[in-house]
Design a protein around this motif. Structure first.
Motif, PDB file in Angstrom:
ATOM      1  N   PRO A  23      49.528  76.323  53.672  1.00  0.00           N
ATOM      2  CA  PRO A  23      48.778  75.108  54.019  1.00  0.00           C
ATOM      3  C   PRO A  23      47.270  75.301  53.985  1.00  0.00           C
ATOM      4  O   PRO A  23      46.523  74.331  53.791  1.00  0.00           O
ATOM      5  N   THR A  24      46.818  76.524  54.185  1.00  0.00           N
ATOM      6  CA  THR A  24      45.377  76.786  54.112  1.00  0.00           C
ATOM      7  C   THR A  24      44.830  76.458  52.721  1.00  0.00           C
ATOM      8  O   THR A  24      43.737  75.892  52.582  1.00  0.00           O
ATOM      9  N   ILE A  25      45.601  76.804  51.685  1.00  0.00           N
ATOM     10  CA  ILE A  25      45.190  76.468  50.307  1.00  0.00           C
ATOM     11  C   ILE A  25      45.125  74.959  50.142  1.00  0.00           C
ATOM     12  O   ILE A  25      44.212  74.425  49.498  1.00  0.00           O
ATOM     13  N   ALA A  26      46.076  74.242  50.746  1.00  0.00           N
ATOM     14  CA  ALA A  26      46.062  72.776  50.664  1.00  0.00           C
ATOM     15  C   ALA A  26      44.802  72.210  51.302  1.00  0.00           C
ATOM     16  O   ALA A  26      44.155  71.313  50.757  1.00  0.00           O
ATOM     17  N   GLY A  27      44.444  72.730  52.477  1.00  0.00           N
ATOM     18  CA  GLY A  27      43.242  72.251  53.145  1.00  0.00           C
ATOM     19  C   GLY A  27      41.987  72.510  52.339  1.00  0.00           C
ATOM     20  O   GLY A  27      41.124  71.636  52.195  1.00  0.00           O
ATOM     21  N   TRP A  28      41.891  73.713  51.787  1.00  0.00           N
ATOM     22  CA  TRP A  28      40.710  74.032  50.981  1.00  0.00           C
ATOM     23  C   TRP A  28      40.697  73.275  49.659  1.00  0.00           C
ATOM     24  O   TRP A  28      39.625  72.945  49.133  1.00  0.00           O
ATOM     25  N   ALA A  29      41.882  72.977  49.122  1.00  0.00           N
ATOM     26  CA  ALA A  29      41.930  72.179  47.892  1.00  0.00           C
ATOM     27  C   ALA A  29      41.372  70.779  48.159  1.00  0.00           C
ATOM     28  O   ALA A  29      40.552  70.267  47.385  1.00  0.00           O
ATOM     29  N   LEU A  30      41.788  70.150  49.270  1.00  0.00           N
ATOM     30  CA  LEU A  30      41.248  68.838  49.614  1.00  0.00           C
ATOM     31  C   LEU A  30      39.747  68.905  49.888  1.00  0.00           C
ATOM     32  O   LEU A  30      38.985  68.009  49.514  1.00  0.00           O
ATOM     33  N   ALA A  31      39.325  69.992  50.546  1.00  0.00           N
ATOM     34  CA  ALA A  31      37.904  70.146  50.834  1.00  0.00           C
ATOM     35  C   ALA A  31      37.099  70.287  49.543  1.00  0.00           C
ATOM     36  O   ALA A  31      36.006  69.729  49.409  1.00  0.00           O
ATOM     37  N   LEU A  32      37.641  71.024  48.566  1.00  0.00           N
ATOM     38  CA  LEU A  32      36.937  71.188  47.294  1.00  0.00           C
ATOM     39  C   LEU A  32      36.875  69.875  46.513  1.00  0.00           C
ATOM     40  O   LEU A  32      35.885  69.607  45.825  1.00  0.00           O
ATOM     41  N   VAL A  33      37.932  69.075  46.608  1.00  0.00           N
ATOM     42  CA  VAL A  33      37.875  67.748  45.990  1.00  0.00           C
ATOM     43  C   VAL A  33      36.683  66.977  46.546  1.00  0.00           C
ATOM     44  O   VAL A  33      35.896  66.367  45.808  1.00  0.00           O
ATOM     45  N   GLY A  34      36.536  67.019  47.872  1.00  0.00           N
ATOM     46  CA  GLY A  34      35.413  66.322  48.498  1.00  0.00           C
ATOM     47  C   GLY A  34      34.069  66.920  48.131  1.00  0.00           C
ATOM     48  O   GLY A  34      33.109  66.199  47.833  1.00  0.00           O
ATOM     49  N   LEU A  35      33.961  68.247  48.156  1.00  0.00           N
ATOM     50  CA  LEU A  35      32.693  68.909  47.853  1.00  0.00           C
ATOM     51  C   LEU A  35      32.223  68.602  46.438  1.00  0.00           C
ATOM     52  O   LEU A  35      31.070  68.208  46.215  1.00  0.00           O
ATOM     53  N   PHE A  36      33.120  68.772  45.462  1.00  0.00           N
ATOM     54  CA  PHE A  36      32.707  68.571  44.075  1.00  0.00           C
ATOM     55  C   PHE A  36      32.551  67.099  43.738  1.00  0.00           C
ATOM     56  O   PHE A  36      31.815  66.757  42.808  1.00  0.00           O
ATOM     57  N   ASN A  37      33.216  66.221  44.498  1.00  0.00           N
ATOM     58  CA  ASN A  37      32.952  64.808  44.274  1.00  0.00           C
ATOM     59  C   ASN A  37      31.541  64.439  44.711  1.00  0.00           C
ATOM     60  O   ASN A  37      30.954  63.499  44.178  1.00  0.00           O
ATOM     61  N   MET A  38      30.978  65.170  45.676  1.00  0.00           N
ATOM     62  CA  MET A  38      29.581  64.965  46.035  1.00  0.00           C
ATOM     63  C   MET A  38      28.691  65.185  44.822  1.00  0.00           C
ATOM     64  O   MET A  38      27.836  64.360  44.487  1.00  0.00           O
ATOM     65  N   PHE A  39      28.911  66.310  44.142  1.00  0.00           N
ATOM     66  CA  PHE A  39      28.107  66.615  42.956  1.00  0.00           C
ATOM     67  C   PHE A  39      28.353  65.584  41.854  1.00  0.00           C
ATOM     68  O   PHE A  39      27.424  65.125  41.187  1.00  0.00           O
ATOM     69  N   GLY A  40      29.630  65.228  41.659  1.00  0.00           N
ATOM     70  CA  GLY A  40      29.950  64.254  40.625  1.00  0.00           C
ATOM     71  C   GLY A  40      29.349  62.890  40.914  1.00  0.00           C
ATOM     72  O   GLY A  40      28.829  62.230  40.006  1.00  0.00           O
ATOM     73  N   SER A  41      29.385  62.462  42.177  1.00  0.00           N
ATOM     74  CA  SER A  41      28.839  61.154  42.540  1.00  0.00           C
ATOM     75  C   SER A  41      27.324  61.106  42.366  1.00  0.00           C
ATOM     76  O   SER A  41      26.773  60.127  41.853  1.00  0.00           O
ATOM     77  N   LEU A  42      26.645  62.174  42.813  1.00  0.00           N
ATOM     78  CA  LEU A  42      25.188  62.217  42.670  1.00  0.00           C
ATOM     79  C   LEU A  42      24.792  62.248  41.198  1.00  0.00           C
ATOM     80  O   LEU A  42      23.850  61.559  40.776  1.00  0.00           O
ATOM     81  N   ALA A  43      25.506  63.055  40.410  1.00  0.00           N
ATOM     82  CA  ALA A  43      25.201  63.131  38.978  1.00  0.00           C
ATOM     83  C   ALA A  43      25.448  61.791  38.301  1.00  0.00           C
ATOM     84  O   ALA A  43      24.664  61.343  37.452  1.00  0.00           O
TER      85      ALA A  43
END
Length: 402
Positions: A246-266
Motif C-alpha cells: 500500500p505504500t507504493i499505492a500512496g506514493w503513486a497517487l502522490a506522484l500523480v499529484g506532484l507531476f500534475n502540478m508541473f503539467g498544469s503550470l506548464a
C-alpha cells in the motif's frame, strides 16, 4: 492578484486533495463492510457522476449570487460526508456519504466555481497562467494529502484517518471571502454602460449547445474524466493486484499529484503561446503512449512510480486549455456555468471509469480490459480536438431593447 490565486488554489488543493485520496480507503471499506469491490466502486462511481451534475448548477448560482456562498456550502458538505462515511455499512449509505454529500460538496467548491472566480478577478492577459496555478493547487493537494492520509491510517486507523481528512477541508473556508462576488453583476454593469444587455443563462447555454466546437470539447473532456476517475479510484487496486505494498499505492497517487502540478503550470504557460486545441491533442497522445508502455512493461515498483509520474503530467493538464477555449469562445460572464456543463460531461466519463474499473476487476480479476479501453479513448480524444475552431464564436451581450 496573488491573494486571489492563493485562495482559489488553496481551496482546490484541500477539496480535490481530500476527494482524490478516498481511493486509498477502498480496501479498508471493503474489509470493514464486506460489500465487495464492485459495490463500493458503485458508490465512488456515483460520486464521480454527482460531482459533475452539481457543477453546472453550482456555477450558475455562483454566477448569479456570488462564489463565496457556494464555496462555503460545498466545504461544509465535504466535511460532513467524509466524517460520516466510516459509519456507513451498506452500498446506499456509502452512495449517500461519498457520492451525494462528499462529491456534491466537492462539486460546489470545485473547479467550475473556483476557476471562474479567479478568471473573473484576473486580467485577460493573465488568465492562462492563473488557471494553471489554480489547477496546480489541486494537484499539490493530492500530492501533500495522500501521504498524510497514509500516515494517519497507520497511526490511528482508517476510520479516524478519514474523519480527520473531512475536518482538514474546513481550512479552506477563509478562501470563500476572498473569492466573493459574481461575474454576471460585473458584466451587467459593463453592458448597461455600453447600451447592451447580457445574455441570460438559458440563452448562453442554448448557444453553447449549438456550437460544434463546444460539443467537441465536451466529448474530449468526457474521455479525460474516464482516465482521471479510473486512476484516482483504482490505482491503489492496480498496485495491489501487481503484488506491491500500500505504500507504493500512496506514493503513486502522490506522484500523480506532484507531476500534475508541473503539467498544469506548464500548460497554463503554453496556453498563451500555442493553439489550445493542439495542446489538448498532444496531451491525449502522450497519455495514450504512457498507458501503452505501462501495459507492455514488467510491473515493478519503479515502473509503477514512473507511470504515475507520467500520468500526473497529463492528469488535469487538460483544464487550462479547456477553460481557455470556453473563455475565448464565450467570454467570462457565464464561465462557471459553461465550464460546469463541461465538467458534467467529464464526470459522466468519470462514472464510467470508476464503475467499469470495479466491474472489470470483479469479472476478470484484473484491470487489463480497462487499460485497452483507455488506449482506444485516448486515441479518439487526440483526434476529436483537431476540428475545434479557436475564435470568439459569440458575444455575451446583445443590443438593449429600444
Amino acid at each position: 492578484m496573488w491573494m486571489v490565486l492563493l485562495a482559489a488554489g488553496g481551496a482546490f488543493a484541500l477539496s480535490l486533495g481530500v476527494r482524490n485520496t478516498m481511493g486509498l480507503y477502498l480496501s479498508s471499506l471493503n474489509t470493514a463492510t464486506g460489500l465487495g469491490v464492485a459495490s463500493i466502486s458503485l458508490a465512488f462511481a456515483f460520486g464521480q457522476l454527482w460531482w459533475g451534475l452539481t457543477q453546472p448548477f453550482a456555477g450558475a448560482v455562483a454566477d448569479r449570487i456570488g462564489a463565496g456562498r457556494v464555496i462555503v456550502t460545498g466545504l461544509i458538505l465535504i466535511a460532513i460526508g467524509t466524517v460520516i462515511t466510516p459509519y456507513m455499512t451498506t452500498t446506499l449509505g456509502l452512495i449517500f456519504s461519498i457520492g451525494v454529500l462528499g462529491a456534491g460538496g466537492a462539486g460546489m467548491a470545485g473547479p467550475s466555481v473556483l476557476m471562474a472566480a479567479s478568471t473573473r478577478l484576473m486580467p485577460a492577459s493573465k488568465r492562462g497562467i492563473s488557471i494553471g496555478i489554480v489547477n496546480a493547487g489541486g494537484s499539490f493537494g493530492q500530492f501533500a494529502i495522500a501521504p498524510v492520509s497514509i500516515a494517519l491510517t497507520a497511526s490511528i486507523g482508517w476510520a479516524s484517518s478519514m474523519q480527520w481528512m473531512g475536518l482538514l477541508v474546513l481550512l479552506a473556508l477563509p478562501a470563500a471571502w476572498l473569492l466573493r462576488g459574481n461575474a454576471n453583476a460585473m458584466a451587467s454593469a459593463a453592458a448597461t454602460a455600453a447600451g447592451t444587455r447580457v445574455l441570460s443563462t438559458r440563452e448562453v447555454l442554448a448557444l453553447a449547445l449549438k456550437t460544434p466546437s463546444y460539443l467537441l470539447l465536451a466529448v474530449g473532456f468526457l474521455v479525460c474524466g474516464f482516465h482521471v476517475a479510473f486512476l484516482a479510484t483504482h490505482l491503489p487496486g492496480v498496485v495491489e493486484a501487481c503484488g506491491m505494498s500500500p505504500t507504493i499505492a500512496g506514493w503513486a497517487l502522490a506522484l500523480v499529484g506532484l507531476f500534475n502540478m508541473f503539467g498544469s503550470l506548464a500548460m497554463g504557460w503554453a496556453v498563451g503561446r500555442w493553439r489550445m486545441k493542439s495542446l489538448l491533442s498532444l496531451l491525449y497522445t502522450v497519455r495514450g503512449l504512457g498507458v501503452l508502455v505501462f501495459v507492455l512493461a514488467p510491473k515493478t515498483p519503479a515502473v509503477m512510480l514512473i507511470f504515475a509520474a507520467l500520468m500526473g503530467l497529463t492528469f488535469l493538464s487538460t483544464v487550462p486549455p479547456t477553460v481557455g477555449l470556453v473563455a475565448k469562445m464565450f467570454g467570462p460572464a457565464n464561465m462557471a456555468m459553461l465550464y460546469g456543463v463541461l465538467m458534467l460531461g467529464h464526470q459522466l466519463g468519470g462514472f464510467l471509469g470508476a464503475f467499469l474499473g470495479g466491474q472489470v476487476f470483479a469479472l476478470t480479476g484484473g484491470y487489463d480490459w480497462v487499460w485497452y479501453m483507455d488506449l482506444a479513448l485516448a486515441a479518439a480524444a487526440a483526434l476529436i480536438h483537431l476540428p475545434i475552431r479557436e475564435a470568439p464564436l459569440a458575444r455575451s451581450v446583445r443590443p438593449a431593447a429600444a
